[in-house]
Design an enzyme around this catalytic site. Structure first.
Site, mmCIF file in Angstrom:
data_model
loop_
_atom_site.group_PDB
_atom_site.id
_atom_site.type_symbol
_atom_site.label_atom_id
_atom_site.label_comp_id
_atom_site.label_asym_id
_atom_site.label_seq_id
_atom_site.Cartn_x
_atom_site.Cartn_y
_atom_site.Cartn_z
ATOM 1 N N ALA A 1 0.824 -1.212 0.000
ATOM 2 C CA ALA A 1 0.000 0.000 0.000
ATOM 3 C C ALA A 1 0.856 1.259 0.000
ATOM 4 C CB ALA A 1 -0.939 0.006 1.202
ATOM 5 N N ASP A 2 2.022 1.206 0.634
ATOM 6 C CA ASP A 2 2.917 2.370 0.632
ATOM 7 C C ASP A 2 3.377 2.686 -0.787
ATOM 8 O OD1 ASP A 2 2.928 2.867 3.410
ATOM 9 O OD2 ASP A 2 4.389 1.275 3.714
#
Length: 413
Positions: free
Chosen positions: A182-183
Site C-alpha cells: 500500500a505504501d
C-alpha cells in the site's frame, strides 16, 4: 546487469525532464518518500529533510549494512540530498519556510494535523509560496471520521478490502505479497497527483495539495468488487491460488521439481491453447470443457486435470509447452530466479550501483517506466544523514560557516 557509471555527477539537476524542479521530502519510510524518489529519477532536485536525531526511520528498516544504513534506505533514498532540520523548533520551522519559498513540491506523511500544530500547515505554506504543490499521505486522508487515526500499509490492505480476499477459502486472510504494498501504491498515486498538479500550475500559476490515503489506493485496485456488491449484493470470498469466479484454469500449479507456475486462461481460445500444450486437444471440444461456462461449472475437475499435468512435468517443461502454444503462463519467481531470468537481464531491470561507503556494488530495481527519450537515472544511493545540510543551506539560504555551526550547536540542524 547494467552498470551505473560510478563517476556520474551525483546531483546534476540540469538533466532529466524534471530538471529545475525542487522537491522537499519531509516524509518518512516509504509512501510519500517513494513519490519523491520517482521525481528524483526524472531529474528533480530532491532535498530529504530529516530530524537531526536519527533521521528517517527507513534508515533502520530492512537489512543492515556496514555504513549504518539499511539496504532499503540505500535503494529507496536514492538521488536525494539529506538536510537535517528540527521542524519542531521555532528556528527550524522558520528555515523550513524559507526553503519552501524556493520549492516546487513538498512531500509529507505526518499524522493528520501534525504540520498544522507546528505552524507549517497547507494554508501557511501556500501563502508563502502560492505555486507550491504539496503531497499529503496519511492512512485515511485529511478528512473523514478516521482522519486522526494512524495508518500503516498492513492496516490499509485490511481496510481497503484486499487482505480479506487473500488466502485459501475459509482460511486466515493473508498478507497480499509485500507488507509495504500500500505504501508503494500510494506513492505512485501521489506521484500522478503531483504531476497533474504541476501541469495545472503551469497553466494557472497556482499550486494545490494532493490528499492521498493508503486505504484508498488499495480500494481503487479491487476491480468490480464495489459494483458487484452494489448491484447484486455479491461478497467475494478468498479463492486461494487456483480458483476464480470468472476464468478456469486461472491460478498457481506445482510442478514435478517442486516449483510453481502461474497459468491464466481467461477465454475459450486460451484454454484450447492450453489443451494443445497438454496434448489433450479433446479437452477443448464444446461437449467437454471448451466453453467458459462449462469450465466454471466444473472448475474443480478442470483445475485437477491441469494440476495433474503440471505435476507430471518440470517447471521448465511446462513453460516450454505453454510458450510453444502461446498459452499465458509464467514461473513463480523467487529473487534468485529473477537474477537468472533472461527477460530481467535483457531489459536491464536490475542495475548495479557503486556504493563507495561500503566498497561494494549494490544491485537494485531500475527506474520504471521505461522512457524512450528521457529514461530515469540513479545518480546516487541514499545519502548519509545530514550529508548535504551545509551545502544546501549555504546554496539556497546563504548561511555561512558561523551560522551553520551555531545551528548545529543548538541542535536545530
Amino acid at each position: 546487469m547494467s552498470q551505473i557509471h560510478p563517476t556520474a555527477p551525483p546531483f546534476d539537476t540540469r538533466k532529466g525532464p524534471l530538471a529545475g524542479i525542487r522537491v522537499i521530502d519531509a516524509a518518512t519510510v516509504i509512501a510519500a518518500p517513494f513519490c519523491a524518489t520517482l521525481l528524483g529519477e526524472a531529474g528533480a532536485d530532491v532535498l530529504k529533510v530529516e530530524h537531526p536525531d536519527g533521521g528517517d526511520a527507513l534508515r533502520r528498516f530492512g537489512t543492515p549494512t556496514a555504513c549504518g544504513d539499511t539496504l532499503t534506505w540505500l535503494s529507496e533514498g536514492r538521488n536525494k540530498r539529506s538536510v537535517t532540520l528540527d521542524l519542531r523548533t521555532k528556528e527550524g520551522a522558520r528555515i523550513f519556510k524559507d526553503l519552501i519559498a524556493q520549492t516546487d513540491v513538498l512531500c509529507e506523511n505526518f499524522r493528520t494535523g501534525t504540520l498544522e500544530k507546528w505552524g507549517l500547515g497547507w494554508e501557511v505554506l501556500h501563502e508563502i509560496n502560492p505555486r507550491l504543490v504539496m503531497l499529503r499521505v496519511t492512512g485515511y486522508g485529511q478528512t473523514g471520521p478516521y482522519s486522526d487515526r494512524p495508518g500503516f500499509a498492513r492496516v490499509a490492505h485490511a481496510v481497503g478490502g484486499l487482505a480479506y480476499l487473500t488466502g485459501m477459502p475459509r482460511g486466515t486472510p493473508m498478507t497480499p505479497g509485500s507488507t509495504t504494498l500500500a505504501d508503494y501504491m500510494t506513492g505512485l498515486y501521489g506521484c500522478i497527483g503531483v504531476l497533474i498538479a504541476l501541469r495545472h500550475r503551469d497553466i494557472t500559476g497556482v499550486g494545490q495539495y494532493v490528499d492521498a490515503a493508503l486505504y484508498e489506493s488499495v480500494f481503487r485496485c479491487t476491480d468490480e468488487l464495489a459494483s458487484a456488491y452494489g448491484m447484486y449484493g455479491i461478497v467475494r470470498e478468498r479463492q486461494g491460488s487456483s480458483h476464480n469466479d470468472y476464468a478456469v484454469p486461472h491460478g498457481h500449479f506445482s510442478t514435478r521439481d517442486g516449483k510453481w507456475v502461474a497459468i491464466s486462461c481467461a477465454t475459450d481460445l486460451l484454454f484450447s491453447r492450453l489443451a494443445e500444450a497438454m496434448r489433450r486437444p479433446e479437452l477443448a471440444l464444446p461437449e467437454n470443457y471448451g466453453q467458459q461456462a462449462t469450465r466454471l461449472a466444473h472448475k474443480l475437475e478442470v483445475n485437477e486435470i491441469v494440476r495433474d499435468w503440471c505435476n507430471s512435468l518440470t517447471r521448465k517443461e511446462v513453460l516450454e509447452r505453454c510458450n510453444a502454444t502461446a498459452t499465458p503462463a509464467g514461473p513463480l519467481n523467487d529473487i534468485a530466479d529473477i537474477f537468472g531470468d533472461r527477460q530481467f537481464h535483457v531489459r536491464q531491470n536490475i542495475v548495479a550501483v557503486d556504493a563507495p561507503d561500503l566498497d561494494e556494488v549494490l544491485m537494485m530495481p531500475a527506474p520504471v517506466p521505461r522512457m524512450s527519450e528521457t529514461p530515469g537515472t540513479i545518480r546516487s544511493l541514499g545519502p548519509r544523514l545530514g550529508e548535504h545540510t551545509d551545502a544546501v543551506l549555504a546554496e539556497l539560504l546563504g548561511f555561512d560557516a558561523d551560522r551553520l555551526a551555531d545551528l548545529r550547536a543548538r541542535k536545530v540542524i
